[in-house]
Design a protein around this motif. Structure first.
Motif, PDB file in Angstrom:
ATOM      1  N   ARG A 205      78.532  20.958  47.923  1.00 37.33           N
ATOM      2  CA  ARG A 205      77.160  20.551  47.620  1.00 37.33           C
ATOM      3  C   ARG A 205      76.518  19.775  48.758  1.00 37.33           C
ATOM      4  N   SER A 206      77.271  18.904  49.401  1.00 41.76           N
ATOM      5  CA  SER A 206      76.671  18.078  50.459  1.00 41.76           C
ATOM      6  C   SER A 206      76.195  18.953  51.615  1.00 41.76           C
ATOM      7  N   ALA A 207      76.954  19.991  51.977  1.00 45.93           N
ATOM      8  CA  ALA A 207      76.537  20.885  53.058  1.00 45.93           C
ATOM      9  C   ALA A 207      75.279  21.657  52.660  1.00 45.93           C
ATOM     10  N   LEU A 208      75.209  22.090  51.406  1.00 40.78           N
ATOM     11  CA  LEU A 208      74.023  22.798  50.917  1.00 40.78           C
ATOM     12  C   LEU A 208      72.802  21.892  50.968  1.00 40.78           C
ATOM     13  N   ILE A 209      72.945  20.668  50.509  1.00 40.64           N
ATOM     14  CA  ILE A 209      71.827  19.725  50.510  1.00 40.64           C
ATOM     15  C   ILE A 209      71.375  19.425  51.936  1.00 40.64           C
ATOM     16  N   ALA A 210      72.326  19.244  52.836  1.00 48.04           N
ATOM     17  CA  ALA A 210      71.980  18.912  54.216  1.00 48.04           C
ATOM     18  C   ALA A 210      71.174  20.026  54.868  1.00 48.04           C
ATOM     19  N   GLU A 211      71.594  21.281  54.676  1.00 46.58           N
ATOM     20  CA  GLU A 211      70.878  22.380  55.322  1.00 46.58           C
ATOM     21  C   GLU A 211      69.515  22.616  54.681  1.00 46.58           C
ATOM     22  N   LEU A 212      69.434  22.499  53.356  1.00 40.59           N
ATOM     23  CA  LEU A 212      68.131  22.643  52.697  1.00 40.59           C
ATOM     24  C   LEU A 212      67.171  21.549  53.140  1.00 40.59           C
ATOM     25  N   SER A 213      67.674  20.335  53.273  1.00 41.76           N
ATOM     26  CA  SER A 213      66.832  19.221  53.711  1.00 41.76           C
ATOM     27  C   SER A 213      66.269  19.478  55.098  1.00 41.76           C
ATOM     28  N   LEU A 214      67.090  20.040  55.995  1.00 42.93           N
ATOM     29  CA  LEU A 214      66.643  20.336  57.351  1.00 42.93           C
ATOM     30  C   LEU A 214      65.619  21.465  57.359  1.00 42.93           C
ATOM     31  N   LEU A 215      65.900  22.536  56.615  1.00 45.92           N
ATOM     32  CA  LEU A 215      65.007  23.694  56.620  1.00 45.92           C
ATOM     33  C   LEU A 215      63.652  23.378  55.990  1.00 45.92           C
ATOM     34  N   ALA A 216      63.650  22.552  54.939  1.00 47.79           N
ATOM     35  CA  ALA A 216      62.428  22.313  54.162  1.00 47.79           C
ATOM     36  C   ALA A 216      61.784  20.974  54.476  1.00 47.79           C
ATOM     37  N   SER A 217      62.031  20.465  55.665  1.00 46.84           N
ATOM     38  CA  SER A 217      61.506  19.134  55.985  1.00 46.84           C
ATOM     39  C   SER A 217      59.979  19.077  55.943  1.00 46.84           C
ATOM     40  N   GLY A 218      59.294  20.192  56.221  1.00 47.16           N
ATOM     41  CA  GLY A 218      57.843  20.185  56.193  1.00 47.16           C
ATOM     42  C   GLY A 218      57.234  20.861  54.984  1.00 47.16           C
ATOM     43  N   ASN A 219      58.066  21.154  53.978  1.00 49.99           N
ATOM     44  CA  ASN A 219      57.585  21.855  52.778  1.00 49.99           C
ATOM     45  C   ASN A 219      57.674  20.960  51.560  1.00 49.99           C
ATOM     46  N   ASN A 241      66.910  16.254  42.725  1.00 49.50           N
ATOM     47  CA  ASN A 241      67.010  14.798  42.852  1.00 49.50           C
ATOM     48  C   ASN A 241      67.413  14.384  44.262  1.00 49.50           C
ATOM     49  N   ALA A 242      68.308  15.155  44.873  1.00 53.70           N
ATOM     50  CA  ALA A 242      68.777  14.807  46.210  1.00 53.70           C
ATOM     51  C   ALA A 242      67.709  15.058  47.273  1.00 53.70           C
ATOM     52  N   LEU A 243      66.913  16.110  47.095  1.00 53.87           N
ATOM     53  CA  LEU A 243      65.923  16.494  48.102  1.00 53.87           C
ATOM     54  C   LEU A 243      64.560  15.866  47.857  1.00 53.87           C
ATOM     55  N   GLY A 244      64.326  15.398  46.637  1.00 54.97           N
ATOM     56  CA  GLY A 244      63.051  14.764  46.318  1.00 54.97           C
ATOM     57  C   GLY A 244      61.891  15.722  46.230  1.00 54.97           C
ATOM     58  N   LYS A 245      62.154  16.988  45.904  1.00 54.78           N
ATOM     59  CA  LYS A 245      61.084  17.987  45.764  1.00 54.78           C
ATOM     60  C   LYS A 245      61.562  19.079  44.808  1.00 54.78           C
ATOM     61  N   PRO A 246      60.637  19.801  44.188  1.00 53.37           N
ATOM     62  CA  PRO A 246      61.048  20.850  43.240  1.00 53.37           C
ATOM     63  C   PRO A 246      61.913  21.915  43.904  1.00 53.37           C
ATOM     64  N   VAL A 247      62.918  22.377  43.146  1.00 56.10           N
ATOM     65  CA  VAL A 247      63.760  23.496  43.567  1.00 56.10           C
ATOM     66  C   VAL A 247      63.688  24.545  42.461  1.00 56.10           C
ATOM     67  N   ARG A 248      63.225  25.729  42.804  1.00 55.23           N
ATOM     68  CA  ARG A 248      63.052  26.805  41.827  1.00 55.23           C
ATOM     69  C   ARG A 248      63.910  28.008  42.221  1.00 55.23           C
ATOM     70  N   LEU A 249      64.255  28.814  41.226  1.00 55.70           N
ATOM     71  CA  LEU A 249      65.088  29.988  41.459  1.00 55.70           C
ATOM     72  C   LEU A 249      64.339  31.269  41.091  1.00 55.70           C
ATOM     73  N   LEU A 250      64.521  32.290  41.916  1.00 54.05           N
ATOM     74  CA  LEU A 250      64.011  33.624  41.616  1.00 54.05           C
ATOM     75  C   LEU A 250      65.179  34.560  41.352  1.00 54.05           C
ATOM     76  N   PRO A 251      65.061  35.440  40.363  1.00 56.54           N
ATOM     77  CA  PRO A 251      66.134  36.415  40.136  1.00 56.54           C
ATOM     78  C   PRO A 251      66.273  37.340  41.327  1.00 56.54           C
ATOM     79  N   THR A 252      67.479  37.854  41.498  1.00 57.06           N
ATOM     80  CA  THR A 252      67.760  38.772  42.597  1.00 57.06           C
ATOM     81  C   THR A 252      67.909  40.189  42.047  1.00 57.06           C
ATOM     82  N   LEU A 253      68.178  41.125  42.934  1.00 57.37           N
ATOM     83  CA  LEU A 253      68.559  42.455  42.476  1.00 57.37           C
ATOM     84  C   LEU A 253      69.852  42.354  41.673  1.00 57.37           C
ATOM     85  N   PRO A 254      70.086  43.279  40.739  1.00 54.16           N
ATOM     86  CA  PRO A 254      71.289  43.214  39.888  1.00 54.16           C
ATOM     87  C   PRO A 254      72.571  43.262  40.718  1.00 54.16           C
TER      88      PRO A 254
END
Length: 420
Positions: A205-219, A241-254
């Motif tokens: 989880r920490s690696a996921l949060i770190a990379e998302l935080s870097l990628l979405a710094s301006g979003n 909660n960790a990123l301080g911004k909404p996180v939403r999911l979209l369904p993928t192909l089956p």
């Protein structure tokens, strides 16, 4: 083997019917041939999105009278508007008892985003989904659409491009998590469910949060493919909660993680209530006996499953609940009467994107959803869900609603008969 009710089909309709009956103490068995439509679904549930003439529906209950005029064979028309209205709150309550986190109301449709960035009317959708028209629908003014490097079942550039056309300042980027490298080596295994099994682990989880935080710094929001939260949406809350911004999911192909999670929740509820599930088995034939029915499956050819009632929830062509032959459409277990166009050329339209007539082919029933054989109603049988005639689940946006409500409608009739 004797049961009160045997249900043929383990999809949304079959599980809903089984849960309702098991909650009232009925001994039920579900015979399920394999993966059902839920494994390929978005995890959202529609009720009535469009009338047969193409008119958009905002308030489904208010549209039932016009639906009955345009489509008298539609299952909602068979059951009647008053019955449909009474069953809707029961359906929402049953889903809640199955520990499903869904948002929306039958009073008014909201809009959910599809995997391609478009919006469709919807009744209930996952709480972490991307929606409009709900109190907590915000997904930001400049969201980041996050893909996963090497994952082909979700295209973030297409989604961000379509959102930009709608005036939303979206942009796209990709996660390059090394923890997924082992899966990337086998493209056939690099699918949403397998990715979730990795990303859901606490140690990643920490690696996921770190990379998302870097990628979405301006979003101001993040929209991801539904490749996490296999068992519950809790991880999405943790990311938010960790990123301080909404996180939403979209369904993928089956196969769809959100659809699979819906199936798992309903299956668990049915089993917890004492229901018997026979997975990977297919009913091959049935026999009508005095005041009961016997069905024979591939795994129990010489040992019939006997019940006072059998509920056919076998689906449509997708799951072989209906079988297309050159000049006819048949129901393969009991040989039930099926309504279909007599001329083969009237089964489909040349425009593949137009509503197709064959989608409305199905088993003929009376108002209580008893099917017929040779024009004679069979009181020990019921038909529910996609096997029914008279509706187009895709063009009319009502597949889930028909499955849920017809299942509850039949369950209530079986219970009333038992009490009587």
């Amino acid at each position: 083997m004797r049961y009160d009710v045997v249900i043929i089909g383990g999809g949304l309709a079959g599980l809903t019917c089984g849960i309702r009956l098991a909650e009232q103490g009925k001994r039920c068995a579900i015979v399920s041939a394999g993966q059902n439509a839920l494994h390929f679904a978005s995890g959202a549930l529609d009720l009535l999105s469009y009338l047969p003439d193409g008119q958009s529906v905002d308030q489904p209950l208010a549209a039932l009278e016009e639906l009955a005029r345009q489509a008298p064979h539609h299952p909602y028309s068979r059951m009647g508007a008053a019955t449909v209205a009474a069953l809707l709150s029961q359906a929402e309550a049953l889903l809640a008892r199955s520990h499903l986190s869904l948002q929306g109301s039958y009073q008014r449709n909201h809009w959910r985003m599809t995997p391609l960035g478009k919006f469709r009317p919807c009744w209930l959708s996952p709480v972490e989904g991307v929606t409009r028209g709900l109190p907590d629908s915000g997904f930001g003014a400049n969201p980041l659409i996050v893909g996963i490097e090497g994952f082909l079942d979700f295209q973030p550039r297409i989604v961000s491009g379509l959102l930009q056309e709608q005036g939303i300042a979206a942009r796209s980027d990709e996660l390059k998590l090394p923890v997924l490298d082992a899966l990337r080596q086998n493209p056939s295994e690099f699918r949403a469910v397998n990715i979730a099994r990795v990303l859901d682990r606490a140690e990643n989880r920490s690696a996921l949060i770190a990379e998302l935080s870097l990628l979405a710094s301006g979003n101001d929001a993040i929209i991801m493919p539904a490749c996490l939260g296999l068992d519950s949406p809790d991880i999405v809350d943790a990311l938010r909660n960790a990123l301080g911004k909404p996180v939403r999911l979209l369904p993928t192909l089956p196969p769809s993680l959100l659809g699979l999670r819906l199936h798992q929740a309903l299956s668990s509820r049915f089993r917890q209530l004492g229901g018997m599930v026979m997975p990977g088995d297919r009913v091959v034939r049935g026999s009508l006996l005095p005041k009961k029915v016997a069905v024979y499956s591939q795994h129990h050819r010489d040992i019939p499953l006997q019940a006072q009632h059998v509920v056919l929830a076998s689906g449509s062509f997708f799951s072989n609940g209906l079988v297309s032959q050159f000049d006819r459409v048949a129901e393969p277990v009991f040989g039930l009467d099926v309504r279909f166009a007599e001329r083969r050329e009237d089964w489909s339209h040349q425009d593949v994107f137009a509503p197709q007539p064959y989608m409305q082919f199905g088993v003929v029933t009376d108002e209580r959803l008893h099917p017929r054989i040779g024009g004679e109603t069979v009181d020990t049988l019921y038909a529910i869900g996609a096997v029914l005639e008279g509706f187009d689940p895709i063009a009319q946006g009502c597949g889930a609603g028909v499955s849920l409500l017809s299942a509850l409608y039949v369950a209530e009739q079986i219970l009333k008969e038992a009490n009587a």
